[in-house]
Design an enzyme around this catalytic site. Structure first.
Site, PDB file in Angstrom:
ATOM      1  N   ALA A  98      19.832  36.347  24.241  1.00  0.00           N
ATOM      2  CA  ALA A  98      19.081  36.707  23.036  1.00  0.00           C
ATOM      3  C   ALA A  98      20.060  36.973  21.892  1.00  0.00           C
ATOM      4  O   ALA A  98      20.991  36.201  21.690  1.00  0.00           O
ATOM      5  CB  ALA A  98      18.164  37.901  23.313  1.00  0.00           C
ATOM      6  N   SER A  99      19.935  38.074  21.181  1.00  0.00           N
ATOM      7  CA  SER A  99      20.758  38.308  19.985  1.00  0.00           C
ATOM      8  C   SER A  99      22.207  38.660  20.279  1.00  0.00           C
ATOM      9  O   SER A  99      23.030  38.664  19.369  1.00  0.00           O
ATOM     10  CB  SER A  99      20.137  39.412  19.123  1.00  0.00           C
ATOM     11  OG  SER A  99      19.138  38.870  18.306  1.00  0.00           O
ATOM     12  N   VAL A 100      22.543  38.948  21.524  1.00  0.00           N
ATOM     13  CA  VAL A 100      23.955  39.108  21.861  1.00  0.00           C
ATOM     14  C   VAL A 100      24.689  37.790  21.629  1.00  0.00           C
ATOM     15  O   VAL A 100      25.912  37.766  21.482  1.00  0.00           O
ATOM     16  CB  VAL A 100      24.099  39.621  23.308  1.00  0.00           C
ATOM     17  CG1 VAL A 100      25.552  39.676  23.746  1.00  0.00           C
ATOM     18  CG2 VAL A 100      23.485  41.028  23.433  1.00  0.00           C
ATOM     19  N   LEU A 393      15.408  40.562  18.571  1.00  0.00           N
ATOM     20  CA  LEU A 393      16.324  39.430  18.698  1.00  0.00           C
ATOM     21  C   LEU A 393      17.422  39.497  17.650  1.00  0.00           C
ATOM     22  O   LEU A 393      17.151  39.699  16.497  1.00  0.00           O
ATOM     23  CB  LEU A 393      15.525  38.124  18.541  1.00  0.00           C
ATOM     24  CG  LEU A 393      16.346  36.859  18.470  1.00  0.00           C
ATOM     25  CD1 LEU A 393      17.048  36.589  19.780  1.00  0.00           C
ATOM     26  CD2 LEU A 393      15.482  35.671  18.096  1.00  0.00           C
TER      27      LEU A 393
END
Length: 393
Positions: A98-100, A393
């Site tokens: 995801a947003s990592v 996200l």
């Protein structure tokens, strides 16, 4: 190697992690005398108790890896990669980050900046000539100060064929053709934007002369020996290793949709062990110079009242202990992820889950254990949970 493991893969982890003890350009950290094999083992045992508690009482389903002074002191896997098949997780199971994923996009931009192929204050039009919004720079995309509308919202209206995958180039085309209204004038305030990182991936395509996914694989993942890290789309179907399926809160499988093929803001898959390699690489100059990376950890927000800041793909905040850390969380299609780094003691907390049931709301309790305000007083709490910041996200 001071390691407590509940996953049965202890020996495999030791052989791969020893790689990071080599090299003279590594950023040094002072290790106190109190950090001994015995103290590290005790901390690992306590972490195992904490995450076992979260698994049994709060429904945590996922993998975790914790480091201190560059050493892995704990890693574990709890639950299933696929609830239908009862396929057990391991620390080598890949999850959608995801947003990592955004920190890898930011790194690609920093690498191209060092190579002289772009500048942070270049306008988007220098790489995407038809882009209709004036005054937006690469730096503003990196720091979420562009004011651009979120593609995950406007594509719902402008992309009617949900069976047809949406690409980064399609997002750019939709913005050129329909010009959805901006949220605010560029560089006036912070507003978290997935569109910005989608555009950064498209800029990497243009500035590097190769697809964004290829750039990440060849310039980052392969260089760091991240063998279980890849991007969505063709890489997912070709991947021969084990990856976790995203689930709903009710443990039903999540299916992929037309938005999954947009990269940059999300779309990287990895394991906790590969993310440890990534964390350790950031203490070296294998990818970019140390002064280049430091700019990624500098704040950009100008608001007078703010509890945290944002650099290039990293959130920045102070813990209750007073330590300043960089981190990012993510939530996308059944995956919940979190990666936090503390430069002071070269520690990291990496947690990947494929069940968004709120169990990661208790990560602040784990942070209190790792960084207590007063030594030996932090315990896992079974009271009101402390919400994890930036679970979007």
């Amino acid at each position: 190697m001071f390691l407590v493991s509940c996953s049965g893969s202890e020996e495999e982890g030791q052989s791969s992690f020893s790689f990071w003890r080599r090299g003279d350009d590594r950023e040094k950290v002072d290790i106190p005398a109190s950090f001994t094999e015995a103290s590290a083992r005790k901390m690992g045992q306590q972490l195992d108790s904490i995450f076992t508690h979260l698994h049994k009482r709060k429904g945590f389903n996922g993998t975790v890896l914790v480091t201190k002074y560059d050493q892995v002191i704990y890693k574990g896997a709890f639950g299933y990669a696929d609830f239908y098949r009862k396929d057990s997780l391991s620390t080598e199971t890949a999850f959608q980050l995801a947003s990592v994923s955004k920190q890898f996009t930011a790194m690609a931009i920093m690498m191209l900046k060092e190579q002289g192929k772009l500048q942070y204050d270049d306008s988007v039009q220098q790489y995407l000539p038809d882009f209709p919004y004036k005054g937006v720079t690469i730096r503003q995309l990196l720091t979420h100060r562009s004011g651009l509308p979120n593609y995950t919202y406007f594509s719902d209206e402008l992309w009617p064929d949900r069976k047809k995958p949406l690409t980064n180039q399609d997002v750019v085309h939709l913005m050129v053709q329909h010009q959805p209204k901006i949220f605010y004038t560029p560089n006036t305030r912070f507003d978290y934007s997935n569109t910005g990182y989608c555009l950064l991936a498209a800029i990497v395509d243009e500035a590097s002369g190769m697809p964004f996914s290829t750039f990440l694989r060849e310039r980052i993942f392969e260089r760091l020996d991240m063998k279980h890290t890849f991007t969505f789309s063709d890489d997912l179907t070709a991947y021969m290793g084990k990856f976790a399926t995203g689930h709903t809160r009710g443990r039903q499988k999540r299916t992929t949709d037309y938005l999954d093929t947009v990269l940059g803001d999300k779309g990287v898959y990895s394991t906790v062990e590969d993310l440890y390699k990534w964390d350790q690489a950031l203490y070296t100059q294998k990818l970019v110079k140390r002064e280049t990376l430091e700019e990624a950890f500098k704040g950009s927000r100008t608001e007078k009242k703010k509890t945290e800041d944002y650099g290039f793909g990293w959130r920045i905040k102070a813990l209750e202990s007073g330590d300043s850390v960089v981190y990012h969380g993510g939530l996308w299609h059944g995956y919940t992820t979190y990666l936090m780094r503390n430069k002071k003691d070269h520690s990291a907390l990496i947690v990947l889950s494929n069940l968004p049931n709120g169990s990661l709301q208790y990560l602040k309790d784990v942070q209190r254990f790792l960084y207590p305000i007063q030594p030996d007083t932090a315990t896992i709490k079974d009271t009101k949970p402390a919400k994890v910041a930036s679970a979007q996200l």
